[in-house]
Design an enzyme around this catalytic site. Structure first.
Site, PDB file in Angstrom:
ATOM      1  N   GLY A 249       0.827  -1.204   0.000  1.00  0.00           N
ATOM      2  CA  GLY A 249       0.000   0.000   0.000  1.00  0.00           C
ATOM      3  C   GLY A 249       0.856   1.247   0.000  1.00  0.00           C
TER       4      GLY A 249
ATOM      5  N   ARG B 185      -5.708   3.715   9.429  1.00  0.00           N
ATOM      6  CA  ARG B 185      -6.709   4.500  10.155  1.00  0.00           C
ATOM      7  C   ARG B 185      -7.604   5.277   9.207  1.00  0.00           C
ATOM      8  NH1 ARG B 185      -5.042   8.206  15.106  1.00  0.00           N
ATOM      9  NH2 ARG B 185      -3.204   8.787  13.917  1.00  0.00           N
TER      10      ARG B 185
ATOM     11  N   ARG C 267      -5.476   4.583  16.796  1.00  0.00           N
ATOM     12  CA  ARG C 267      -4.627   3.464  16.391  1.00  0.00           C
ATOM     13  C   ARG C 267      -5.038   2.188  17.123  1.00  0.00           C
ATOM     14  NH1 ARG C 267      -1.194   7.965  16.748  1.00  0.00           N
ATOM     15  NH2 ARG C 267      -0.049   8.456  14.826  1.00  0.00           N
TER      16      ARG C 267
ATOM     17  N   SER D  16       2.811  -1.581  11.453  1.00  0.00           N
ATOM     18  CA  SER D  16       1.362  -1.737  11.604  1.00  0.00           C
ATOM     19  C   SER D  16       0.891  -1.246  12.978  1.00  0.00           C
ATOM     20  CB  SER D  16       0.982  -3.209  11.445  1.00  0.00           C
ATOM     21  OG  SER D  16       1.516  -3.740  10.249  1.00  0.00           O
TER      22      SER D  16
ATOM     23  N   ASP E 180       7.406  10.044  14.800  1.00  0.00           N
ATOM     24  CA  ASP E 180       6.929  11.076  15.717  1.00  0.00           C
ATOM     25  C   ASP E 180       7.982  12.173  15.903  1.00  0.00           C
ATOM     26  OD1 ASP E 180       4.657   9.519  16.037  1.00  0.00           O
ATOM     27  OD2 ASP E 180       5.438   8.504  17.814  1.00  0.00           O
TER      28      ASP E 180
ATOM     29  N   ARG F 168       8.023  14.470  12.924  1.00  0.00           N
ATOM     30  CA  ARG F 168       6.893  15.407  13.001  1.00  0.00           C
ATOM     31  C   ARG F 168       7.156  16.494  14.041  1.00  0.00           C
ATOM     32  NH1 ARG F 168       2.262  10.644  12.327  1.00  0.00           N
ATOM     33  NH2 ARG F 168       2.181  10.777  10.041  1.00  0.00           N
TER      34      ARG F 168
ATOM     35  N   HIS G 201       3.380   5.238  20.749  1.00  0.00           N
ATOM     36  CA  HIS G 201       3.024   5.830  19.447  1.00  0.00           C
ATOM     37  C   HIS G 201       1.499   5.967  19.381  1.00  0.00           C
ATOM     38  CE1 HIS G 201       3.292   6.850  15.248  1.00  0.00           C
ATOM     39  NE2 HIS G 201       2.632   5.765  14.854  1.00  0.00           N
TER      40      HIS G 201
END
Length: 308
Positions: free
Chosen positions: A9, A82, A88, A119, A148, A151, A175
């Protein structure tokens, strides 16, 4: 160096693309359960090789784990992503079965592989791999903290109005939107504490925006993000493959470190050819310790939903 990415994906394909472009692996195998999907992604990516200047071979396969045999590193991105409004943790029922099956199939054909879990819920899925395989703990790594932290640095650079290459910072803990612990006290701009440049109130907003970074993107995109997660995975894979001994915050099985036991949660680790070569214990203040302990309770609660 052979790397397998399970799940072709958006995240898996981005991961394969970034690994190939960095040109340190001889082969990347993309595997998916959807007929022809991984083969198509692999072909599309291989047609960028001459344009992007890489020689890494990208191979696609539909659920044939024999094609993954001899992998040095395997990345598990498979599972449902999600949707807006989902946590999550809500993914646990479906994704636990997928991750358990995938990790077993990978190890059957590549018993010496290092596994990186992407995942969600990531800390719990990493713990699941520990509990259902015989791999040593240094060979099972959860990706979340690297993403994280990226970000966090993005939000810091934004607040500082500084180039992101000037900024350093780390997120530890779970997470999850509530579990992340952005270490604002230790964040720096070219070695100078960021508190020298922006107010405490602005720093608190940076931390809050970091914690909902994934949910923000899910709301905008209608599904989980993929560029930054793919890049985060590729950074971990490269650190291992090239024996870089780089420090990343990753979900690791703790056995007394930070006063925590029998759970996987984000902590700074040294990554090299053996996977997690060291868990780094940094000195936290009382407030940070309390936040990490609260985060650990949340992770343990989610772990309790597993049917081991």
């Amino acid at each position: 160096m052979k790397v397998t990415v399970v799940g072709a994906g958006a995240v898996g394909a981005s991961c394969a693309e970034y690994i190939a472009i960095k040109n340190f692996a001889s082969e990347v195998v993309l595997l998916d359960i959807k007929e022809g999907y991984a083969e198509g992604k692999a072909m599309d990516l291989m047609q960028t090789a001459s344009l992007n200047g890489f020689d890494t071979k990208i191979t696609g396969t539909t659920n044939d784990y024999s094609k993954t045999a001899g992998s040095d590193i395997a990345v598990i991105t498979s599972g449902i992503p999600r949707k807006p409004g989902m946590t999550r943790e809500e993914l646990i029922g479906i994704n636990a079965g997928i991750v358990k099956s995938v990790s077993s199939s990978l190890i059957e054909h590549s018993p010496n592989a290092i596994i990186i879990v992407v995942s969600n819920p990531m800390d719990t899925m990493t713990y699941l791999v520990h509990k259902t395989t015989d791999l040593p703990k240094n060979k099972i790594i959860g990706m979340g903290g690297a993403l994280d932290s990226a970000r966090f640095k993005y939000r810091l650079a934004e607040a500082l109005e500084a180039p992101i290459s000037d900024v350093d910072g780390m997120v530890i803990g779970g997470h999850s939107d509530k579990g992340m612990v952005p270490l604002t006290r230790l964040a720096t701009r070219n070695s100078v504490p960021v508190s020298e440049f922006i107010s405490e109130e602005r720093l608190e907003k940076v931390a809050a925006d970091t914690k909902v970074g994934g949910a923000t993107l899910t709301g905008l995109l209608g599904t989980s993000a993929w560029y930054a997660p793919g890049a985060a995975v590729s950074g971990l894979v490269q650190a291992i493959a090239c024996d870089q001994k780089k420090i990343f915050p990753c979900s690791a099985l703790l056995e007394g470190e930070y006063g925590l036991n029998d759970l996987c949660i984000g902590a700074p680790v040294v990554l090299g050819r053996n996977g997690i070569e060291k868990i780094v214990e940094i000195e936290l203040n009382d407030a940070e310790k309390a936040k990490l302990a609260e985060s650990a309770e949340g992770v343990k609660k989610t772990n309790g939903l597993l049917e081991l």
